[in-house]
Design an enzyme around this catalytic site. Sequence first.
Site, PDB file in Angstrom:
ATOM      1  N   LYS A  35       3.002   3.789   0.295  1.00 41.82           N
ATOM      2  CA  LYS A  35       2.509   5.073   0.810  1.00 41.82           C
ATOM      3  C   LYS A  35       1.964   4.903   2.233  1.00 41.82           C
ATOM      4  CE  LYS A  35      -1.780   3.836  -1.453  1.00 41.82           C
ATOM      5  NZ  LYS A  35      -2.733   4.084  -2.535  1.00 41.82           N
ATOM      6  N   ARG A 133     -10.644  10.809 -10.615  1.00 43.76           N
ATOM      7  CA  ARG A 133      -9.856  11.281  -9.460  1.00 43.76           C
ATOM      8  C   ARG A 133      -8.589  11.888 -10.055  1.00 43.76           C
ATOM      9  NH1 ARG A 133      -7.693   7.211  -4.751  1.00 43.76           N
ATOM     10  NH2 ARG A 133      -6.229   6.732  -6.420  1.00 43.76           N
ATOM     11  N   HIS A 165      -5.757   4.148 -13.042  1.00 44.65           N
ATOM     12  CA  HIS A 165      -6.139   3.498 -11.776  1.00 44.65           C
ATOM     13  C   HIS A 165      -7.621   3.119 -11.845  1.00 44.65           C
ATOM     14  CE1 HIS A 165      -5.450   2.513  -7.590  1.00 44.65           C
ATOM     15  NE2 HIS A 165      -6.383   3.326  -7.151  1.00 44.65           N
ATOM     16  N   ARG A 223       0.623  -2.722  -9.445  1.00 43.09           N
ATOM     17  CA  ARG A 223       0.946  -1.876  -8.275  1.00 43.09           C
ATOM     18  C   ARG A 223       0.205  -2.347  -7.028  1.00 43.09           C
ATOM     19  NH1 ARG A 223      -1.034   2.087 -11.920  1.00 43.09           N
ATOM     20  NH2 ARG A 223      -2.769   2.292 -10.468  1.00 43.09           N
ATOM     21  N   TYR A 266     -16.480   7.224  29.547  1.00 41.91           N
ATOM     22  CA  TYR A 266     -17.262   8.434  29.270  1.00 41.91           C
ATOM     23  C   TYR A 266     -18.701   8.104  28.881  1.00 41.91           C
ATOM     24  CZ  TYR A 266     -12.896  11.113  29.125  1.00 41.91           C
ATOM     25  OH  TYR A 266     -11.706  11.719  29.435  1.00 41.91           O
ATOM     26  N   CYS A 313     -11.548   5.900  24.592  1.00 44.79           N
ATOM     27  CA  CYS A 313     -11.054   7.244  24.937  1.00 44.79           C
ATOM     28  C   CYS A 313      -9.830   7.564  24.083  1.00 44.79           C
ATOM     29  CB  CYS A 313     -10.690   7.296  26.417  1.00 44.79           C
ATOM     30  SG  CYS A 313     -12.010   6.716  27.496  1.00 44.79           S
ATOM     31  N   ASP A 315      -6.673   7.622  24.849  1.00 44.93           N
ATOM     32  CA  ASP A 315      -5.474   6.811  25.099  1.00 44.93           C
ATOM     33  C   ASP A 315      -5.778   5.410  25.617  1.00 44.93           C
ATOM     34  OD1 ASP A 315      -4.017   9.354  24.850  1.00 44.93           O
ATOM     35  OD2 ASP A 315      -4.920   9.761  26.816  1.00 44.93           O
TER      36      ASP A 315
HETATM   37  C1  LIG Z   1      -2.919   2.871  -3.123  1.00 46.36           C
HETATM   38  C2  LIG Z   1      -2.698   2.688  -4.549  1.00 46.36           C
HETATM   39  C3  LIG Z   1      -2.381   1.424  -5.082  1.00 46.36           C
HETATM   40  C4  LIG Z   1      -2.434   0.161  -4.255  1.00 46.36           C
HETATM   41  O1  LIG Z   1      -3.772  -0.148  -3.973  1.00 46.36           O
HETATM   42  P1  LIG Z   1      -4.197  -1.458  -3.145  1.00 46.36           P
HETATM   43  O2  LIG Z   1      -5.676  -1.483  -3.217  1.00 46.36           O
HETATM   44  O3  LIG Z   1      -3.716  -1.252  -1.756  1.00 46.36           O
HETATM   45  O4  LIG Z   1      -3.537  -2.596  -3.811  1.00 46.36           O
HETATM   46  C5  LIG Z   1      -2.055   1.357  -6.407  1.00 46.36           C
HETATM   47  N1  LIG Z   1      -2.044   2.457  -7.184  1.00 46.36           N
HETATM   48  C6  LIG Z   1      -2.378   3.676  -6.723  1.00 46.36           C
HETATM   49  C7  LIG Z   1      -2.355   4.838  -7.626  1.00 46.36           C
HETATM   50  C8  LIG Z   1      -2.746   3.828  -5.392  1.00 46.36           C
HETATM   51  O5  LIG Z   1      -3.082   5.035  -4.931  1.00 46.36           O
END
Ligand SMILES: *Cc1c(COP(=O)(O)O)cnc(C)c1O
Length: 375
Positions: A35, A133, A165, A223, A266, A313, A315
């Site tokens: 992602k 979540r 998760h 994952r 700035y 800044c 850029d």
């Molecule tokens: C981002 C994400 C992961 C991976 O998490 P890491 O901490 O980068 O290993 C796995 N599962 C879900 C649902 C996530 O959103």
Amino acid sequence: MATPAQARVDLTAIRHNVALLKDQAGGAELMGAVKADAYGHGLVPCAATVLEAGVSRLGTAFVREALELRAGGVTAPILAWLITPDEPLDEALAQDIELSAADERLLDEIAAAVRRTGRTAKMHLEADTGMSRGGSPLAAWPGVLAKAMELRAEGVIEIVGLWSHFACADIPGHPSIEQQLEAFKSALKLAEQAGASGSHVIRHISNSAATMTLPDARYDLVRPGIAMYGLSPIPELGDFGLRPAMTLTAQVGLVKRVPEGSGVSYAHLYTTDRETTLGLVPLGYADGILRHATGRAEVLAGGRRRQIAGRVCMDQFMIDMGDDPLAAGDEVVLFGPGDGGEPTAQEWADTLGTITHEIVTRIGSRVPRVYEGRA
Ligand SMILES: *Cc1c(COP(=O)(O)O)cnc(C)c1O
């Protein structure tokens, strides 16, 4: 074409990290989290690399990220786990993207898309085991399972996975970890009672931190995200032998001598304390160099660490070289693996009070990703 700045991505490092994760996963399958443009490292090149290196499935947040992978020629199974109303579900089904759902409303929406397209949906059902979540609360889970079973009986969906998760996998020993594992067991038990599990249904709950530290949480698939890119999921426990893949560099633009007492950038938050050489680095907050890095973060320039001098800044930002030589075109390294004395993304994260995920995903689209170590 020379560009003012670039993010070099070492694909050899990514392959090394995937091999290490594969070892760590025991026999579990790997779903690589790609992602957010593969955490800023570039979606399709990173996806292709992790698949070569032993990852068998990919995970994205949104459907459009999964579709981008298909458009880039990726044929491996892809799960999109964050589905909101009015996502391009028809296209997702046409492109064989697996979808996650956690409530009956979304299952209905997906069923409607299946009836329009004639393509069976491959579903991963998400249980909320304590993060609050995504996912179905356990109280609503039997209803989700019943709905899914009904749609499965009609041939509308296939149940591919059951998942959850962790909230605190990166805090070893946090009491919620055991509680979530227990809740996941309960969710799986309910799925079994509903007839929704079986040897072909993959169970998954572990991100990088859990993959590294919780062998009991591997189930059928893990994952990992951040670890594939070589950044430690639990910095307090070290680097786990991972190799950071990204090196962010820029070419110095203007170099000039200025007198003592010159207010820099700035708001004049930095003032030279003697005659000195200033260098202009063409990266700014529009490129993901947080304005909060003003006067805090360091870069490697002319072989030495230099703090950012004054405001970051949009850029550009300035560095103060003292009397050391610097020329327009010289390379400044913001972060990398650290081998050459440059800061690491971990150092940037620590300095800015954030995590490396945020440091690398924020690098903007003006910064080209340049790949090294293609197989
Ligand atoms: C981002 C994400 C992961 C991976 O998490 P890491 O901490 O980068 O290993 C796995 N599962 C879900 C649902 C996530 O959103």
